[in-house]
Design a protein around this motif. Sequence first.
Motif, PDB file in Angstrom:
ATOM      1  N   ASP A 164      18.305  71.631  29.001  1.00  9.18           N
ATOM      2  CA  ASP A 164      18.868  70.914  30.394  1.00  9.18           C
ATOM      3  C   ASP A 164      19.003  69.359  29.920  1.00  9.18           C
ATOM      4  OD1 ASP A 164      16.668  73.190  30.910  1.00  9.18           O
ATOM      5  OD2 ASP A 164      15.001  72.389  30.545  1.00  9.18           O
ATOM      6  N   ARG A 165      18.678  68.925  28.240  1.00  8.12           N
ATOM      7  CA  ARG A 165      18.770  67.332  28.171  1.00  8.12           C
ATOM      8  C   ARG A 165      20.548  67.152  28.469  1.00  8.12           C
ATOM      9  NH1 ARG A 165      14.471  65.128  24.640  1.00  8.12           N
ATOM     10  NH2 ARG A 165      12.723  64.758  25.604  1.00  8.12           N
ATOM     11  N   THR A 174      14.428  72.511  25.753  1.00 10.00           N
ATOM     12  CA  THR A 174      14.100  71.159  26.184  1.00 10.00           C
ATOM     13  C   THR A 174      15.992  70.372  26.004  1.00 10.00           C
ATOM     14  OG1 THR A 174      11.839  71.673  26.295  1.00 10.00           O
ATOM     15  CG2 THR A 174      13.427  69.565  26.087  1.00 10.00           C
ATOM     16  N   CYS A 175      15.855  70.554  24.367  1.00 11.88           N
ATOM     17  CA  CYS A 175      17.504  70.057  24.170  1.00 11.88           C
ATOM     18  C   CYS A 175      18.356  70.079  25.354  1.00 11.88           C
ATOM     19  CB  CYS A 175      17.399  69.987  23.294  1.00 11.88           C
ATOM     20  SG  CYS A 175      16.332  69.235  22.134  1.00 11.88           S
ATOM     21  N   LEU A 196      18.837  61.209  22.558  1.00 10.29           N
ATOM     22  CA  LEU A 196      18.864  61.764  23.783  1.00 10.29           C
ATOM     23  C   LEU A 196      17.689  63.541  23.771  1.00 10.29           C
ATOM     24  CD1 LEU A 196      19.854  62.915  26.384  1.00 10.29           C
ATOM     25  CD2 LEU A 196      21.190  63.336  26.096  1.00 10.29           C
ATOM     26  N   PHE A 197      17.979  64.005  22.665  1.00 15.24           N
ATOM     27  CA  PHE A 197      17.241  65.589  21.982  1.00 15.24           C
ATOM     28  C   PHE A 197      15.824  64.963  21.560  1.00 15.24           C
ATOM     29  CE2 PHE A 197      22.136  67.076  21.780  1.00 15.24           C
ATOM     30  CZ  PHE A 197      22.079  67.306  22.730  1.00 15.24           C
ATOM     31  N   GLU A 220      12.274  71.806  36.932  1.00 15.69           N
ATOM     32  CA  GLU A 220      12.634  70.433  36.957  1.00 15.69           C
ATOM     33  C   GLU A 220      11.166  70.293  38.076  1.00 15.69           C
ATOM     34  OE1 GLU A 220      17.093  68.805  36.493  1.00 15.69           O
ATOM     35  OE2 GLU A 220      16.563  69.634  38.649  1.00 15.69           O
ATOM     36  N   THR A 268      23.450  58.834  28.426  1.00 16.06           N
ATOM     37  CA  THR A 268      24.861  58.908  29.655  1.00 16.06           C
ATOM     38  C   THR A 268      25.696  57.513  29.698  1.00 16.06           C
ATOM     39  OG1 THR A 268      23.135  60.140  30.593  1.00 16.06           O
ATOM     40  CG2 THR A 268      25.525  59.978  31.255  1.00 16.06           C
ATOM     41  N   GLN A 295       7.665  72.913  25.846  1.00 13.16           N
ATOM     42  CA  GLN A 295       7.975  72.149  27.303  1.00 13.16           C
ATOM     43  C   GLN A 295       6.812  71.390  27.456  1.00 13.16           C
ATOM     44  OE1 GLN A 295      10.541  72.699  30.176  1.00 13.16           O
ATOM     45  NE2 GLN A 295      11.825  71.113  29.486  1.00 13.16           N
ATOM     46  N   ASN A 346      22.061  67.795  31.070  1.00 15.96           N
ATOM     47  CA  ASN A 346      22.177  67.058  32.236  1.00 15.96           C
ATOM     48  C   ASN A 346      23.712  65.620  32.147  1.00 15.96           C
ATOM     49  OD1 ASN A 346      20.105  67.327  34.780  1.00 15.96           O
ATOM     50  ND2 ASN A 346      18.745  67.157  33.262  1.00 15.96           N
ATOM     51  N   TRP A 347      23.148  65.424  30.700  1.00 13.21           N
ATOM     52  CA  TRP A 347      24.014  64.680  30.376  1.00 13.21           C
ATOM     53  C   TRP A 347      25.687  64.544  30.502  1.00 13.21           C
ATOM     54  CZ3 TRP A 347      27.978  65.721  26.628  1.00 13.21           C
ATOM     55  CH2 TRP A 347      28.913  64.600  26.306  1.00 13.21           C
ATOM     56  N   ASP A 351      16.534  59.222  29.809  1.00 11.81           N
ATOM     57  CA  ASP A 351      17.572  59.330  29.661  1.00 11.81           C
ATOM     58  C   ASP A 351      19.185  58.984  30.185  1.00 11.81           C
ATOM     59  OD1 ASP A 351      15.786  61.222  29.247  1.00 11.81           O
ATOM     60  OD2 ASP A 351      16.649  63.028  30.004  1.00 11.81           O
TER      61      ASP A 351
END
Length: 796
Positions: free
Chosen positions: A411-412, A408-409, A359-360, A639, A373, A755, A415-416, A369
């Motif tokens: 952010d992910r 960036t990680c 994921l990262f 985004e 999840t 990014q 979201n997760w 992505d």
Amino acid sequence: MSRRRHSDENDGGQPHKRRRTSEPVEIEDRLESLICRVGEKSTSSLESNLEGLAGVLEADLPNYKNKILRILCSVARLLPEKLTVYTTLVGLLNARNYNFGGEFVEAMIRQLKETLKSNLYSEAVYLIRFLSDLVNCHVIAAPSMLAMFENFVSVTQEEDIPQVRSDWYVYAVLSCLPWVGKELYEKKDVEMDRLLNQIDGYLKRRQKTHVVMLQVWTAEKPHPQEEYLDCLWAQVQKLKKDRWQERHVLRPYIAFDSVLCEALQHNLPPFTPPAHIDDAVYPMPHVVFRIFDYTDAPEGPVMPGSHSVERFVIEENLHCIIKSHWKERKTCAAQLLSYPGKSKIPLNYHIVEVIFGELFQLPAPPHIDVMYTALLIELCKLQPGSLPQVLAQATEMMYMRLDTMNTTCADRLINWFSHHLSNFQFRWSWDDWSDCLTLDFEKPKPKFVKEVLEKCMRLSYHQRIVDIVPPSFSALIPAEPLFQYKYIDENNVSLPGFAVSISVGNAIKSRATNDEILAVLKEVPNPNKDDDDDEGDSFNPLKIDVFLQTLLHLAAKSFSHSFSALAKFHEVLKTLTESDEGKLHILRVVYEAWKNHPQMISVLVDKMIRTQIVDCAAVANWIFSQDMAHDFTRLYVWEILHSTIRKMNKHVQKIQKELEEAKDKLEKQQHKKQKDSGDEEDMERNSEDEDGQLEEQIERLQEKVESAQSEQKNLFLVIFQRFIMMLTEHLVRCETSSMDINTYWYKNCVERLQQIFLMHHVIIQQYMGTLENLLFTAELDHHILAVYQQFCALQL
């Protein structure tokens, strides 16, 4: 499919004839099923299943040899997690039928050449690993395998090639050694030492400028984020020190040693790596993600150390399972949890680490992505007792290390985590994170909690979020997403445009046309223009303000109401935003009205780009403007920017595709004309007319492509220029006031610049020359230039 079609053709015919002709298809399907499912749950042992299957295949070889070859070659490429099961099967077949073994090796080499030619490098690694494991099964002679490895490592001596090419060939060799190192070393120790010394020399001289850009955490502790080749090299060195003994590769062929060692072996044909070509796309380097070590899993089996080759083997097998089954989350979760040898390792810890590692991964995860999840939710359902605890432990550890986590990680992770919570009634022990409430809210921990709650609200509603978090967290709860209409308050009667806003509102309610609205708006004075200035009033900020505020206020009920309003008054909005200032101002108005509802801002900006009310460059300029400084580090802003860039890129691709199709059509027509040149004159005249029309169309499309590419290049120039300006101002400000440059804002800004480079690297590489000449010049501050150099190093 073919079987069903065949029976349809024969309906009403002779039944015995239909049965005979469909039989081969049934047998082929059965063979495919038997091969693909070997090694799965069965009452018999794996060894007896393999022996039985080898007998079945041997009997079918006279009639179905090509089909069997094809299936075995594809499972070698597509089911790498069952590698040793299939090498054992091939070994047993080779022991029974030497010619088949030779044909299989030749077919594999052909397939390897094809995959390399097609840039399918991960599949090529699996094929090479399969071939190397055939040495253990006495199918391939060890010296010829070593000769192939030597040819691979000789790529490091080539001149004028990108480093990623030689990296891949070295990786291909090193990643096979856990499987075949012992066998090769026993037979050819001197040659193996020479090969490993060559690799060592290469690894010492290769540059690693790119690593900073790819790391999940900037801190070296508790787990250094190692570059993948360095980590694998350390693991192979330890394996050699341990006399090539490893304990986690399933080796079913050991049970058949007495049979296999009698078999005749094949030599691999000399294999020269295909020469480098400019349009080859080699895999990017990456870092090895680490979050756990043996101290984190105190109960049960011990986790292998990060430099033990077992760690590589386990992780590699888990990655392979995900790669094979990622489209079916239930199957994927079940396969991960039934990993062979799971009793010897803390499997849940490995699974969670591997999933987050993917994921990262930068620049992009191997799969979409949301798949990760869905997979984690499925794993929690299958193992409700233990896996959620490991996942909670991992989340806690990542929260603790947010200060040094790549933006960036992060952010992910936001979201997760928000998506995961929404599937489990938003239950979380928020009080454990109350330490973030005492910090500056611009710091990573409070920022993370705020963004997670913001995303949770998108997946739920405001009051629910208020109810789920403790009252002490109220400062981090997102504002209620209400529209801010400045012309509604009677205290604002003195506001310029207040009276007109009422007229505009009434006109909209009474279904006025675009022209009637424009007539009402003529009454709005232009604050930018002197009374004696008779020039046309192309940009009037107050006009935009009055009209858009009123329109959006009346349509504030839902997304669809807002979209309908924009569509209905598209002509008015286009008229008001003819100039660049107009486009920028309309975005300001949207932000001012909906600043408590970031999702609404995102969808409205998206809609306005699609309907060409604003252009992509205007959105970029707005994001970097002073008006947005307050929200500059917010996730939704980035985004919007990435979505804007993607729209621009899709627009260019669409026109390029149209151009290619038109060129192909013309080529086909001309080719047909040459074939039919003996036909009559009027047909020739018709085709000339058609050619002429097509040539005109191609010319028009060529102009559109050039214009779109120019717009695309300009968008990136705007973005990078604004980054450079902002970062330079910060650096100068810190220098003049003797402040430390490394603020949280600065880290965020630099990582957002990274990014942009990473997420859009394919497009940006087309414009490298322009960027280097205009923006990333030698005179630029080295802090900013370093980011560009890290990016360049990714493909060098």
